[in-house]
Scaffold this active site. Structure first.
Site, PDB file in Angstrom:
ATOM      1  N   ARG A 196     -12.651  -4.629  -6.821  1.00  0.00           N
ATOM      2  CA  ARG A 196     -12.311  -5.283  -5.564  1.00  0.00           C
ATOM      3  C   ARG A 196     -13.580  -5.552  -4.765  1.00  0.00           C
ATOM      4  O   ARG A 196     -14.349  -4.636  -4.455  1.00  0.00           O
ATOM      5  CB  ARG A 196     -11.360  -4.383  -4.769  1.00  0.00           C
ATOM      6  CG  ARG A 196     -10.574  -5.097  -3.700  1.00  0.00           C
ATOM      7  CD  ARG A 196      -9.519  -4.185  -3.107  1.00  0.00           C
ATOM      8  NE  ARG A 196     -10.124  -3.058  -2.401  1.00  0.00           N
ATOM      9  CZ  ARG A 196      -9.567  -2.439  -1.359  1.00  0.00           C
ATOM     10  NH1 ARG A 196      -8.390  -2.842  -0.923  1.00  0.00           N
ATOM     11  NH2 ARG A 196     -10.171  -1.423  -0.785  1.00  0.00           N
ATOM     12  N   PHE A 216       0.858  -1.175   0.000  1.00  0.00           N
ATOM     13  CA  PHE A 216       0.000   0.000   0.000  1.00  0.00           C
ATOM     14  C   PHE A 216       0.902   1.236   0.000  1.00  0.00           C
ATOM     15  O   PHE A 216       1.932   1.254   0.682  1.00  0.00           O
ATOM     16  CB  PHE A 216      -0.911  -0.009   1.228  1.00  0.00           C
ATOM     17  CG  PHE A 216      -1.985   1.033   1.189  1.00  0.00           C
ATOM     18  CD1 PHE A 216      -3.111   0.850   0.407  1.00  0.00           C
ATOM     19  CD2 PHE A 216      -1.862   2.207   1.917  1.00  0.00           C
ATOM     20  CE1 PHE A 216      -4.108   1.816   0.349  1.00  0.00           C
ATOM     21  CE2 PHE A 216      -2.849   3.178   1.868  1.00  0.00           C
ATOM     22  CZ  PHE A 216      -3.971   2.982   1.076  1.00  0.00           C
ATOM     23  N   TYR A 229     -10.557   0.279  10.880  1.00  0.00           N
ATOM     24  CA  TYR A 229     -11.835   0.642  10.251  1.00  0.00           C
ATOM     25  C   TYR A 229     -12.237  -0.296   9.126  1.00  0.00           C
ATOM     26  O   TYR A 229     -13.284  -0.103   8.514  1.00  0.00           O
ATOM     27  CB  TYR A 229     -11.799   2.088   9.738  1.00  0.00           C
ATOM     28  CG  TYR A 229     -10.558   2.484   8.976  1.00  0.00           C
ATOM     29  CD1 TYR A 229     -10.366   2.103   7.661  1.00  0.00           C
ATOM     30  CD2 TYR A 229      -9.573   3.248   9.587  1.00  0.00           C
ATOM     31  CE1 TYR A 229      -9.222   2.465   6.970  1.00  0.00           C
ATOM     32  CE2 TYR A 229      -8.433   3.623   8.904  1.00  0.00           C
ATOM     33  CZ  TYR A 229      -8.254   3.231   7.596  1.00  0.00           C
ATOM     34  OH  TYR A 229      -7.119   3.593   6.922  1.00  0.00           O
ATOM     35  N   LYS A 230     -11.454  -1.325   8.854  1.00  0.00           N
ATOM     36  CA  LYS A 230     -11.812  -2.290   7.814  1.00  0.00           C
ATOM     37  C   LYS A 230     -12.564  -3.456   8.467  1.00  0.00           C
ATOM     38  O   LYS A 230     -13.691  -3.309   8.906  1.00  0.00           O
ATOM     39  CB  LYS A 230     -10.558  -2.735   7.061  1.00  0.00           C
ATOM     40  CG  LYS A 230      -9.866  -1.608   6.298  1.00  0.00           C
ATOM     41  CD  LYS A 230      -8.675  -2.117   5.566  1.00  0.00           C
ATOM     42  CE  LYS A 230      -7.884  -1.147   4.747  1.00  0.00           C
ATOM     43  NZ  LYS A 230      -8.041   0.265   4.848  1.00  0.00           N
ATOM     44  N   ASP A 232       2.161  -5.475   8.385  1.00  0.00           N
ATOM     45  CA  ASP A 232       0.982  -4.623   8.271  1.00  0.00           C
ATOM     46  C   ASP A 232      -0.226  -5.546   8.176  1.00  0.00           C
ATOM     47  O   ASP A 232      -0.339  -6.356   7.251  1.00  0.00           O
ATOM     48  CB  ASP A 232       1.105  -3.755   7.012  1.00  0.00           C
ATOM     49  CG  ASP A 232      -0.073  -2.818   6.809  1.00  0.00           C
ATOM     50  OD1 ASP A 232      -1.185  -3.128   7.286  1.00  0.00           O
ATOM     51  OD2 ASP A 232       0.093  -1.784   6.135  1.00  0.00           O
TER      52      ASP A 232
END
Length: 422
Positions: free
Chosen positions: A381, A134, A234-235, A209
């Protein structure tokens, strides 16, 4: 020739309903608030709202802040939240209590982790990381390298062991290996245990990560001897937009590991207001400044959605969902390129497909009530948050994808201009 819509839908639907019955024990939809009629496949970007969060935040605003005011730091245990909530996350990533602290952003936490690793391996000035990480991870790696005089070497995770051997042969000792457990674009699940072991064999630390794995994949930080890890909440942890990130530091490093962002909340005696910094013992030394209390309250309430959940069973549900979604797409839209690995042990909790007009496809799916997201340059996605999705939802998504492409809905001129957030 592509199969007609009527060729196999009954078998697909029967199979979906059979799988939903088989995995009924991990159907946690009643723990979440979701709009009716929506198939939400973007939980790997922003998790759904767990029940109880809104009332917890309202209490924090109206009672704790509105009535009890500053006394709430003691009376409602605001002060202890970064480590208390950290322990709740630790249970979901396979860590014993006292090794996870919550607060700040993933970017800040990754800076802390890499600087801590560098100080623990001062004589090994090479950082090995993934070119497909990312962007934040790459930016932080470059920034830390510039600050410390380290060299960043890039190699995909499946080439990490070879790269470590090559660098050792070249006399370039690696201090840290930093990878994401799940590739954010493709959903590829990397071998955390194997790469961590290879890093240790080479004398390096392993930094992970977990943004796209915590809450969806069994992680096992302690059992696999990971050194440091970071992640957002928050995922798949459903903490809400901008909810605070976390940092894991293995207990064996907590005496020597240093916090590159020393703040008064990480001081051993924060209310002594001493001019010189003396770190708190344990993971508390990685606290920085005043945490976002309202977001912390929301996150703590959100983590209650995992109460009593067997993470192994939840992972089995996730694999069944993504496996079925792949089969449905391959049956109904066989021309699409599915880039997420088919093998269970190599797949996170999403399915990604490539299409040259992927952005339009995502927008057209959303218009049909199937909400996924787009990743540049050509990836559709579909994030699969196992607690609140069903196999019937997966079939609905595959049928919508077929309908969008058959009708050319993705070419609607309205989708030609991209929104600021894609």
């Amino acid at each position: 020739m592509a199969p007609t819509e009527d060729e196999a839908p009954d078998r697909l639907e029967m199979r979906a309903r059979e799988l939903d019955r088989r995995h009924a024990g991990t159907d946690l939809r009643d723990r979440f608030e979701l709009p009716p009629g929506l198939v939400y496949l973007d939980g790997n970007s922003l998790g759904a709202l767990p029940r109880g969060v809104a009332s917890a935040v309202e209490d924090a605003v109206r009672v704790q802040w509105g009535t009890d005011l500053v006394a709430s730091w003691n009376d409602h245990a605001w002060w202890d939240a970064p480590q208390r909530v950290g322990d709740a996350i630790a249970a979901l990533v396979g860590a014993a209590p006292g090794q996870v602290v919550v607060g700040d952003s993933t970017t800040v936490r990754l800076h802390q982790a890499l600087h801590a690793a560098a100080r623990l391996r001062r004589d090994r000035p090479v950082l090995l990381t993934d070119p497909g990480s990312f962007p934040t991870d790459l930016y932080v790696a470059a920034g830390v390298a510039e600050q410390l005089g380290w060299t960043v070497v890039i190699a995909p995770p499946d080439e990490a062991e070879t790269a470590l051997a090559r660098l050792a042969a070249e006399g370039r000792p690696v201090g840290a290996v930093a990878y994401s457990q799940v590739d954010y674009r493709t959903g590829r699940l990397w071998d955390l245990a194997g790469i961590t072991a290879a890093a240790h064999e080479a004398g390096a630390l392993a930094v992970w990560d977990l943004c796209h794995s915590a809450g969806a994949v069994e992680v096992g930080l302690d059992v696999h001897q990971v050194d440091l890890a970071v992640g957002c909440t928050y995922k798949f942890l459903n903490g809400g937009p901008g909810s605070p990130a976390y940092l894991y530091v293995a207990r064996r490093h907590l005496v020597e590991a240093a916090n590159v962002v020393p703040g008064w909340h990480g001081h051993v005696r924060p209310f002594a207001m001493e001019p010189a910094y003396e770190p708190a013992p344990g993971i508390g030394r990685f606290r920085v400044g005043t945490p976002p209390v309202l977001s912390m309250v929301a996150l703590e309430a959100a983590l209650g959605a995992f109460e009593g959940v067997d993470l192994g069973a939840l992972r089995s549900r996730s694999l069944a969902l993504t496996r079925y979604l792949r089969a449905a797409i391959e049956k109904l839209v066989p021309a699409l390129d599915v880039v997420t690995p088919a093998e269970d042990q190599r797949r996170g909790s999403q399915l990604s497909v490539r299409h040259p007009e992927a952005y339009g496809v995502v927008r057209a799916l959303a218009a049909r009530g199937v909400l996924g997201d787009f990743r540049t340059p050509d990836v559709v996605r579909l994030g699969v948050a196992a607690p609140y999705l069903t196999h019937v939802d997966m079939l609905t998504a595959a049928r919508a994808l077929r309908a969008v492409l058959d009708a050319g809905e993705h070419r609607d001129p309205a989708y030609g201009l991209r929104a600021q957030v894609t």
